[in-house]
Design a protein around this motif. Sequence first.
Motif, PDB file in Angstrom:
ATOM      1  N   PRO A 172     -17.716 -14.111  19.930  1.00  0.00           N
ATOM      2  CA  PRO A 172     -16.631 -14.883  19.317  1.00  0.00           C
ATOM      3  C   PRO A 172     -16.365 -14.496  17.863  1.00  0.00           C
ATOM      4  CG  PRO A 172     -18.081 -16.313  20.592  1.00  0.00           C
ATOM      5  CD  PRO A 172     -18.749 -14.975  20.527  1.00  0.00           C
ATOM      6  N   ALA A 173     -17.436 -14.209  17.111  1.00  0.00           N
ATOM      7  CA  ALA A 173     -17.255 -13.867  15.692  1.00  0.00           C
ATOM      8  C   ALA A 173     -16.507 -12.550  15.533  1.00  0.00           C
ATOM      9  CB  ALA A 173     -18.610 -13.798  14.994  1.00  0.00           C
ATOM     10  N   LEU A 174     -16.838 -11.557  16.343  1.00  0.00           N
ATOM     11  CA  LEU A 174     -16.152 -10.266  16.253  1.00  0.00           C
ATOM     12  C   LEU A 174     -14.719 -10.362  16.737  1.00  0.00           C
ATOM     13  CD1 LEU A 174     -18.931  -7.748  17.394  1.00  0.00           C
ATOM     14  CD2 LEU A 174     -18.028  -8.102  15.088  1.00  0.00           C
ATOM     15  N   ARG A 175     -14.469 -11.188  17.723  1.00  0.00           N
ATOM     16  CA  ARG A 175     -13.083 -11.343  18.205  1.00  0.00           C
ATOM     17  C   ARG A 175     -12.217 -12.024  17.139  1.00  0.00           C
ATOM     18  NH1 ARG A 175     -16.170 -12.330  22.947  1.00  0.00           N
ATOM     19  NH2 ARG A 175     -15.870 -10.627  24.438  1.00  0.00           N
ATOM     20  N   GLU A 176     -12.788 -12.988  16.436  1.00  0.00           N
ATOM     21  CA  GLU A 176     -12.050 -13.598  15.338  1.00  0.00           C
ATOM     22  C   GLU A 176     -11.775 -12.572  14.248  1.00  0.00           C
ATOM     23  OE1 GLU A 176     -12.611 -17.719  12.959  1.00  0.00           O
ATOM     24  OE2 GLU A 176     -14.101 -16.175  12.482  1.00  0.00           O
ATOM     25  N   LEU A 177     -12.762 -11.731  13.985  1.00  0.00           N
ATOM     26  CA  LEU A 177     -12.593 -10.661  12.993  1.00  0.00           C
ATOM     27  C   LEU A 177     -11.509  -9.690  13.440  1.00  0.00           C
ATOM     28  CD1 LEU A 177     -13.890  -9.626  10.326  1.00  0.00           C
ATOM     29  CD2 LEU A 177     -15.390  -8.217  11.736  1.00  0.00           C
ATOM     30  N   ALA A 178     -11.488  -9.359  14.727  1.00  0.00           N
ATOM     31  CA  ALA A 178     -10.491  -8.431  15.256  1.00  0.00           C
ATOM     32  C   ALA A 178      -9.079  -9.000  15.131  1.00  0.00           C
ATOM     33  CB  ALA A 178     -10.800  -8.115  16.717  1.00  0.00           C
ATOM     34  N   ASP A 179      -8.942 -10.312  15.310  1.00  0.00           N
ATOM     35  CA  ASP A 179      -7.619 -10.944  15.209  1.00  0.00           C
ATOM     36  C   ASP A 179      -7.047 -10.835  13.803  1.00  0.00           C
ATOM     37  OD1 ASP A 179      -7.680 -11.642  17.869  1.00  0.00           O
ATOM     38  OD2 ASP A 179      -8.446 -13.667  17.505  1.00  0.00           O
ATOM     39  N   ARG A 180      -7.916 -10.721  12.801  1.00  0.00           N
ATOM     40  CA  ARG A 180      -7.454 -10.645  11.417  1.00  0.00           C
ATOM     41  C   ARG A 180      -7.301  -9.209  10.921  1.00  0.00           C
ATOM     42  NH1 ARG A 180     -11.932 -14.194  10.376  1.00  0.00           N
ATOM     43  NH2 ARG A 180     -12.750 -12.594   8.982  1.00  0.00           N
ATOM     44  N   ALA A 181      -7.685  -8.236  11.740  1.00  0.00           N
ATOM     45  CA  ALA A 181      -7.676  -6.837  11.310  1.00  0.00           C
ATOM     46  C   ALA A 181      -6.258  -6.282  11.257  1.00  0.00           C
ATOM     47  CB  ALA A 181      -8.534  -5.992  12.243  1.00  0.00           C
ATOM     48  N   ASP A 182      -6.080  -5.238  10.434  1.00  0.00           N
ATOM     49  CA  ASP A 182      -4.781  -4.569  10.309  1.00  0.00           C
ATOM     50  C   ASP A 182      -4.576  -3.495  11.375  1.00  0.00           C
ATOM     51  OD1 ASP A 182      -4.090  -6.065   8.062  1.00  0.00           O
ATOM     52  OD2 ASP A 182      -5.092  -4.667   6.704  1.00  0.00           O
ATOM     53  N   VAL A 183      -5.575  -3.297  12.215  1.00  0.00           N
ATOM     54  CA  VAL A 183      -5.479  -2.312  13.299  1.00  0.00           C
ATOM     55  C   VAL A 183      -5.812  -3.015  14.607  1.00  0.00           C
ATOM     56  CG1 VAL A 183      -6.126  -0.398  11.772  1.00  0.00           C
ATOM     57  CG2 VAL A 183      -7.909  -1.612  13.043  1.00  0.00           C
ATOM     58  N   PRO A 184      -5.294  -2.513  15.736  1.00  0.00           N
ATOM     59  CA  PRO A 184      -5.647  -3.130  17.021  1.00  0.00           C
ATOM     60  C   PRO A 184      -7.115  -2.883  17.358  1.00  0.00           C
ATOM     61  CG  PRO A 184      -4.328  -1.147  17.344  1.00  0.00           C
ATOM     62  CD  PRO A 184      -4.314  -1.422  15.877  1.00  0.00           C
ATOM     63  N   VAL A 185      -7.805  -3.954  17.734  1.00  0.00           N
ATOM     64  CA  VAL A 185      -9.245  -3.875  18.009  1.00  0.00           C
ATOM     65  C   VAL A 185      -9.537  -4.568  19.333  1.00  0.00           C
ATOM     66  CG1 VAL A 185     -11.568  -4.415  17.178  1.00  0.00           C
ATOM     67  CG2 VAL A 185      -9.736  -3.935  15.528  1.00  0.00           C
ATOM     68  N   HIS A 186     -10.279  -3.883  20.192  1.00  0.00           N
ATOM     69  CA  HIS A 186     -10.721  -4.463  21.466  1.00  0.00           C
ATOM     70  C   HIS A 186     -12.236  -4.617  21.412  1.00  0.00           C
ATOM     71  CE1 HIS A 186     -10.859  -5.496  25.690  1.00  0.00           C
ATOM     72  NE2 HIS A 186     -11.801  -4.576  25.872  1.00  0.00           N
ATOM     73  N   VAL A 187     -12.707  -5.839  21.669  1.00  0.00           N
ATOM     74  CA  VAL A 187     -14.134  -6.148  21.540  1.00  0.00           C
ATOM     75  C   VAL A 187     -14.739  -6.415  22.908  1.00  0.00           C
ATOM     76  CG1 VAL A 187     -15.835  -7.728  20.557  1.00  0.00           C
ATOM     77  CG2 VAL A 187     -13.794  -7.104  19.228  1.00  0.00           C
ATOM     78  N   THR A 188     -15.859  -5.758  23.186  1.00  0.00           N
ATOM     79  CA  THR A 188     -16.630  -5.997  24.408  1.00  0.00           C
ATOM     80  C   THR A 188     -18.070  -6.275  23.997  1.00  0.00           C
ATOM     81  OG1 THR A 188     -15.248  -4.449  25.661  1.00  0.00           O
ATOM     82  CG2 THR A 188     -17.377  -5.069  26.622  1.00  0.00           C
ATOM     83  N   THR A 189     -18.580  -7.445  24.356  1.00  0.00           N
ATOM     84  CA  THR A 189     -19.936  -7.804  23.950  1.00  0.00           C
ATOM     85  C   THR A 189     -20.701  -8.418  25.115  1.00  0.00           C
ATOM     86  OG1 THR A 189     -19.379 -10.056  23.255  1.00  0.00           O
ATOM     87  CG2 THR A 189     -19.141  -8.308  21.612  1.00  0.00           C
ATOM     88  N   THR A 190     -22.021  -8.395  24.960  1.00  0.00           N
ATOM     89  CA  THR A 190     -22.892  -9.107  25.876  1.00  0.00           C
ATOM     90  C   THR A 190     -23.078 -10.529  25.377  1.00  0.00           C
ATOM     91  OG1 THR A 190     -25.167  -9.196  26.745  1.00  0.00           O
ATOM     92  CG2 THR A 190     -24.870  -8.238  24.568  1.00  0.00           C
ATOM     93  N   ALA A 191     -23.521 -11.414  26.254  1.00  0.00           N
ATOM     94  CA  ALA A 191     -23.755 -12.804  25.858  1.00  0.00           C
ATOM     95  C   ALA A 191     -25.094 -12.983  25.159  1.00  0.00           C
ATOM     96  CB  ALA A 191     -23.688 -13.710  27.087  1.00  0.00           C
ATOM     97  N   SER A 192     -25.887 -11.930  25.061  1.00  0.00           N
ATOM     98  CA  SER A 192     -27.214 -12.023  24.462  1.00  0.00           C
ATOM     99  C   SER A 192     -27.120 -12.354  22.974  1.00  0.00           C
ATOM    100  CB  SER A 192     -27.967 -10.705  24.640  1.00  0.00           C
ATOM    101  OG  SER A 192     -28.092 -10.361  26.013  1.00  0.00           O
ATOM    102  N   ARG A 193     -28.153 -13.015  22.467  1.00  0.00           N
ATOM    103  CA  ARG A 193     -28.290 -13.246  21.036  1.00  0.00           C
ATOM    104  C   ARG A 193     -29.374 -12.303  20.511  1.00  0.00           C
ATOM    105  NH1 ARG A 193     -25.702 -17.807  18.932  1.00  0.00           N
ATOM    106  NH2 ARG A 193     -26.035 -16.613  17.019  1.00  0.00           N
ATOM    107  N   PHE A 194     -29.210 -11.867  19.271  1.00  0.00           N
ATOM    108  CA  PHE A 194     -30.077 -10.824  18.724  1.00  0.00           C
ATOM    109  C   PHE A 194     -30.828 -11.239  17.463  1.00  0.00           C
ATOM    110  CE2 PHE A 194     -26.466  -8.897  20.894  1.00  0.00           C
ATOM    111  CZ  PHE A 194     -27.074  -8.009  21.759  1.00  0.00           C
ATOM    112  N   GLY A 195     -30.625 -12.460  17.016  1.00  0.00           N
ATOM    113  CA  GLY A 195     -31.262 -12.912  15.790  1.00  0.00           C
ATOM    114  C   GLY A 195     -30.303 -12.812  14.613  1.00  0.00           C
ATOM    115  N   ALA A 196     -30.552 -13.648  13.612  1.00  0.00           N
ATOM    116  CA  ALA A 196     -29.636 -13.757  12.471  1.00  0.00           C
ATOM    117  C   ALA A 196     -29.468 -12.439  11.734  1.00  0.00           C
ATOM    118  CB  ALA A 196     -30.138 -14.838  11.519  1.00  0.00           C
TER     119      ALA A 196
END
Length: 222
Positions: free
Chosen positions: A119-143
């Motif tokens: 979700p954080a990267l997709r929000e970042l992609a929505d604000r970017a000046d270039v088109p961005v497609h994000v694919t992520t796993t549901a895993s958490r990796f630590g802070a």
Amino acid sequence: MTLEPAQRTGDASGHRPADPPDRAERIPEPAGEQRRRQGREQWLRRRRLERQLHDGAALRISALSLQLGLFRHRVPADEAVLQESIDGLQDELHAVLQELRDVAGKIYPPLLDEAGLGPALRELADRADVPVHVTTTASRFGAAAEGAAYFAVGELLAVLAPGSGPVAVVVDAADGVLVLSLTGVDTRHAEVVDYQVRPLGGTVDVAAGGGTGTITARIPCE
């Protein structure tokens, strides 16, 4: 009878007594592991600071703005000047609150902490000046690993020329490592990614082709 200094320490020969044989010795921490530990601690401090701002100052400002709104309804309708003053104070409080949230997000994004990289990267992609497609796993990796990956993507997108792209961002997990791949980017900007992941013991590889290519970062997780 006066004892000589050596005798007063219990060693007539003048030598200091040896340490007890069972005395523990501290083994120096390897330099690389020390840097990684310090890098992880830095990200944890950033996350704690963001939470402090969110759960402390931001909530207080929100509560104060709400109290002003309730007070405004108690002001007689003919007190136009006072009502306008209250409206102005509320506007200022809303502006301060937004600025505080912006600062907190630059320290450690609340969405990243609460929902993870996807979700954080997709929000970042929505604000970017270039088109961005994000694919992520549901895993958490630590802070620490998630913070480094998020800011690596954010810094890279910020230096790309407007209108370039599209950019594909892929996050995956492999043997306790967060694998971040950015495809369709100018690989000359790989040092931007390296700057974020290196303190955690991460590595960056580049595969170029036709002016653009893929930057792949591997970040050890806690």
